[in-house]
Write a protein that holds these residues in place. Structure first.
Motif: not given
Ligand SMILES: NC(=O)c1ccc[n+]([C@@H]2O[C@H](COP(=O)([O-])OP(=O)(O)OC[C@H]3O[C@@H](n4cnc5c(N)ncnc54)[C@H](OP(=O)(O)O)[C@@H]3O)[C@@H](O)[C@H]2O)c1
Length: 193
Positions: A71-76, A92-98
């Protein structure tokens, strides 16, 4: 480049949620979500689910993090104490993918990456060159909603359903719905990807 697919259930007015919850009770549809996002070919691997903070907290406490998936949760505004240790927080989504591409421990165990909502995450995901497919459940009814699915870009084209997916009109609690798969056509490969 690591790719991802999206999965969503959308009603006629493009709604996906209300007050942090789903607008409808469709048990088989939820099973479809669970089965699809868990499906793996290599039993040593796991799939990843990426979601916004509100989607994560919309899942009943006893069922989150979503089991058998990373599980990855995106939050600022990450508040790590609000989450169990197994949840990965990204800004961010891109940070998650990286992170998934660059973290060797993670990279070696992941099979598929699923984007599971909500609105803003879906919008960014559909515009991304990393996007492969959109698994869409079209719910043939109108519900009061406060979260909506963004417009589907014109480069998404319908393709045949997977063999294990229920074909034709489904019905639960008097509500009809159909499963669809749309594939994003990427210019560089003439759509043959
Ligand atoms: N029908 C379906 O298939 C389906 C699927 C998913 C969700 N839902 C429903 O949709 C609703 C939730 O969706 P929602 O659109 O309101 O909220 P959401 O996207 O789940 O969560 C929004 C929050 O996520 C974080 N976030 C979103 N995009 C981000 C990004 N690109 N980078 C960093 N952080 C990001 C921000 O958190 P911070 O404020 O912490 O920074 C933002 O406030 C619920 O009702 C849920 O039940 C339905």
């Amino acid at each position: 480049m690591l790719k991802f697919s999206l999965i969503v259930a959308v009603c006629k007015n493009f709604g996906i949620g209300i007050k942090g919850d789903l607008p409808w009770h469709l048990k088989q549809e939820l099973k479809h979500f669970s089965r699809t996002t868990k499906k793996i070919n290599d039993s040593n691997k796991k799939n990843v689910v990426i979601m916004g903070r509100k989607t994560y907290f919309g899942v009943p406490e006893s069922k989150r993090p979503l089991p058998d998936r990373i599980n990855i949760v995106l939050t600022r505004n990450p508040v790590p104490s609000d989450y169990p240790e197994s949840v990965i927080l990204c800004s961010s989504l891109e940070q998650a993918m990286k992170r998934l591409e660059e973290d060797n421990d993670l990279k070696s165990v992941i099979e598929n990456v699923w984007i599971v909502g909500g609105s803003e995450v879906y919008k960014e995901a559909m515009a991304s060159p990393r996007c492969d497919r959109l698994y869409l459940t079209e719910v043939d009814a109108t519900f009061e909603c406060d979260a909506f699915f963004p417009e589907i870009p014109s480069d998404f084209k319908e393709i045949p359903l997977d063999d294990d997916m229920a074909k034709g009109v489904q019905e639960e609690n008097g509500i009809q719905y159909v499963y669809k798969i749309l594939k994003k056509q990427h210019e560089s490969t003439n759509g043959n990807n």
